[in-house]
Write a protein that holds these residues in place. Sequence first.
Motif, short mmCIF file in Angstrom:
data_model
loop_
_atom_site.label_atom_id
_atom_site.label_comp_id
_atom_site.label_asym_id
_atom_site.label_seq_id
_atom_site.Cartn_x
_atom_site.Cartn_y
_atom_site.Cartn_z
N ASP A 59 0.82 -1.21 0.00
CA ASP A 59 0.00 0.00 0.00
C ASP A 59 0.85 1.24 0.00
O ASP A 59 0.62 2.18 -0.76
CB ASP A 59 -0.87 0.03 1.26
CG ASP A 59 -2.22 -0.58 0.99
OD1 ASP A 59 -2.47 -0.91 -0.19
OD2 ASP A 59 -3.01 -0.73 1.94
N PHE A 60 1.83 1.22 0.87
CA PHE A 60 2.67 2.40 1.00
C PHE A 60 3.43 2.68 -0.30
O PHE A 60 3.49 3.81 -0.77
CB PHE A 60 3.65 2.25 2.15
CG PHE A 60 4.75 3.24 2.08
CD1 PHE A 60 4.49 4.58 2.34
CD2 PHE A 60 6.04 2.88 1.73
CE1 PHE A 60 5.49 5.53 2.25
CE2 PHE A 60 7.04 3.82 1.63
CZ PHE A 60 6.76 5.14 1.89
N ASN A 113 1.09 4.07 -2.89
CA ASN A 113 0.49 5.36 -2.66
C ASN A 113 1.12 6.03 -1.44
O ASN A 113 0.49 6.19 -0.40
CB ASN A 113 -1.01 5.17 -2.44
CG ASN A 113 -1.74 6.47 -2.55
OD1 ASN A 113 -1.11 7.53 -2.71
ND2 ASN A 113 -3.05 6.43 -2.44
N LYS A 132 1.89 8.98 -0.73
CA LYS A 132 1.43 10.30 -0.31
C LYS A 132 0.39 10.20 0.80
O LYS A 132 0.44 10.92 1.80
CB LYS A 132 0.84 11.02 -1.52
CG LYS A 132 0.80 12.52 -1.35
CD LYS A 132 0.51 13.20 -2.68
CE LYS A 132 0.17 14.66 -2.47
NZ LYS A 132 -0.97 14.87 -1.58
N LYS A 133 -0.50 9.23 0.63
CA LYS A 133 -1.56 9.03 1.60
C LYS A 133 -0.99 8.89 3.02
O LYS A 133 -1.49 9.47 3.97
CB LYS A 133 -2.34 7.78 1.21
CG LYS A 133 -3.56 7.50 2.04
CD LYS A 133 -4.36 6.36 1.44
CE LYS A 133 -3.86 5.01 1.93
NZ LYS A 133 -4.54 3.88 1.31
N PHE A 134 0.08 8.15 3.11
CA PHE A 134 0.67 7.89 4.43
C PHE A 134 1.44 9.10 4.93
O PHE A 134 1.36 9.46 6.09
CB PHE A 134 1.61 6.68 4.35
CG PHE A 134 0.89 5.38 4.19
CD1 PHE A 134 0.66 4.58 5.29
CD2 PHE A 134 0.41 4.97 2.96
CE1 PHE A 134 -0.02 3.38 5.16
CE2 PHE A 134 -0.26 3.78 2.81
CZ PHE A 134 -0.48 2.98 3.92
N ASP A 149 1.04 12.25 4.16
CA ASP A 149 0.18 13.38 4.48
C ASP A 149 -0.33 13.32 5.90
O ASP A 149 -0.51 14.33 6.57
CB ASP A 149 -1.01 13.44 3.51
CG ASP A 149 -0.58 13.97 2.16
OD1 ASP A 149 0.59 14.44 2.08
OD2 ASP A 149 -1.36 13.91 1.20
N ILE A 150 -0.56 12.12 6.35
CA ILE A 150 -1.14 11.99 7.69
C ILE A 150 -0.04 11.89 8.76
O ILE A 150 -0.29 11.74 9.94
CB ILE A 150 -2.08 10.76 7.72
CG1 ILE A 150 -3.17 10.97 8.75
CG2 ILE A 150 -1.32 9.49 7.99
CD1 ILE A 150 -4.29 9.97 8.57
N ASN A 156 10.59 10.55 3.54
CA ASN A 156 9.92 10.53 2.24
C ASN A 156 10.75 9.87 1.15
O ASN A 156 10.55 10.10 -0.02
CB ASN A 156 9.53 11.94 1.81
CG ASN A 156 10.73 12.85 1.85
OD1 ASN A 156 11.83 12.40 2.18
ND2 ASN A 156 10.55 14.11 1.50
#
Length: 633
Positions: free
Chosen positions: A199-200, A203, A205-207, A209-210, A318
Amino acid sequence: MKLFTQNNQQKKGKEKNPKFDFSKNIFGTIFVLLLLTVAYSLLSGKEDTPVEVSLSNLAQSIDAGAIKSIEVSGNKLSIIRSDDTKETALKESEAALTETLANYGLSKEKLAAVTISVKNQSGFMFWVANILPFALPVLFILFFFWMISRQVKGAGMQALSFGQTQARVTSPDDKNQRVLFKDVAGAKEAKEELKEIVDFLRNPKKFLDIGARIPKGVILTGAPGTGKTLLARAVAGEAGVPFFHLSGSEFVEMFVGVGASRVRDLFKVAKKAAPAIIFVDEIDAVGRVRGTGIGGGNDEREQTLNQILVEMDGFEPNEKVIVMAATNRPDVLDPALLRPGRFDRRVVLDLPDREDREEILKIHSRKKPFAEDVNLKVIAERTPGFSGADLHSLMNEGAILAAREDRKKVSQFDLIRAIEKVLLGPERKSYLLSKKEKEITAYHEAGHALVASVLPYADPVHKITIISRGRALGYTLKLPIEERKLQSKKEFLDDIAVSLGGYVVEEMLFGDVTTGPSNDLQVATSLARSMVTRWGMSETIGPVALEGEGGRALFGAGIDGKEYSEAVSAKIDAEVSKIMQDGFARARDVVTKYRGALDAIALALVEKETLEQDDYEKIIIANGIMPKKKEEK
Ligand code: ADP
Ligand code: ZN
Ligand code: MG
């Protein structure tokens, strides 16, 4: 019966690398040199050397009219006399020939009678004739040095590229090599864990961002062949990212400092390709506990390990590079590797259970045509303890067996035979036991089987045979009724007695022991030792673990590895010996009590050589022993 000591191991001859066969080149060059020298001298020796005459002689001959022609080349004169014999002469190089001859008092008319031709020798032939004899050896020497320098340079070039990473890259576009989760059977928990990583990578960014901290390292542990490498590939395949694959041992090579620089290089390349996965297979080769001095205090290894740690710490959150590693020796890994922020995710791969085995068999039977009778469930039942790799090779062996018998489809029988082949190596039908050996082997195996059938906690017998296989003269195949992760003390004690069954029978019946049971003894003894030192199963020693996995001392122990005193050591020995004696006594009691059954089994074995479960159970039932049923446990 094991440990049949026939040395049929094939020696693997190491092939020489032809590129670096130095001596061959030197001798080759010298040989060519000699050959050319010989050829040269032969060729030049062939000319019949004409007589050399002085200039005054020549002048006299011309005066006498005995000379037909003279050919001048440089300061060499080739003379042909009227009678066609040849002569040579030399003149001074400065003066012309006619002039010189005139100085000898020759008249113009006499001279005119001789054809004088001047050959211009400043060309190629002149050089060849004059320079070659001197130049040739020099050329050879130069050539020789050039050859050597070329080789040295080649090695030098290699040394330069040593520091670069040797990782193999699988790009996500490579459809042929791509592995997905569906190619990995079983391992549900492991896949679940790894989905997060996928998943990471898909995507990030999803991780980010939070504000989630992304795992940097995942370590896969599990027995050899449980699919660690496969699963790591599957993660890359699912995520669709480049996969940098290299093995721990590749970091460490001849030159000091290379391992560390390879690590640096690898991370640099991977970061460029991010998101990406770096996979270090067999990381225990570099990741062992530092500072133990085991293996000769390998500084290089430690530096490499340090560099890996430094690189992992230097990751920005990142960076989108995930390091995966695999090992089957998690116990020897340096604790620093497993610290949070490094390889903090641990994924354990177990040996597959019955259902998983069936799944794995299905995966590997994709391209194989099966006969109708094939039942993979039965094969899965019969293969407890097989790893994914074993099952893979089982399927392959089955197909080979069918192909060898010219059948187009793989049948159940092929697969069943393949189980034993994978388990014990190929049958050696050609190895003929003598009549006496056959009898001893039959009784020996009957001993194992009988004890296994009588003792309550031993595994039931599936098959007995006295056909030798691999290094075993014969064997008794026992399979547990159910999968089990935990084994109890009672089971171990029964196992030890079963192992000693063959030995007991040989001693009781033949009054002598052969070398046959030596492997049985080893197995039983090491089991007894582990019970005492690892699992706290001895009353005298009590509940302490004195040794780690694999019989090695626990961490922190010195090179000799003992953490306990000599007194304890003596106690351990006494306790091991006591367990073995007890096992021996129990096996002897069984054999004495059911002597009739023993004889019946051995007799049937001598006659049929192999007894399958059904036949075997008929024999023991006839002798008053109830076979174990599945429901019993
Ligand atoms: P490890 O790295 O743990 O020693 P591998 O990943 O190299 O084992 O596995 C060796 C082979 O065994 C694989 O190539 C695959 O064919 C087979 N295998 C192992 N586990 C599985 C599994 N769970 N599903 C399918 N095949 C498997
Ligand atoms: Zn044996
Ligand atoms: Mg592997």
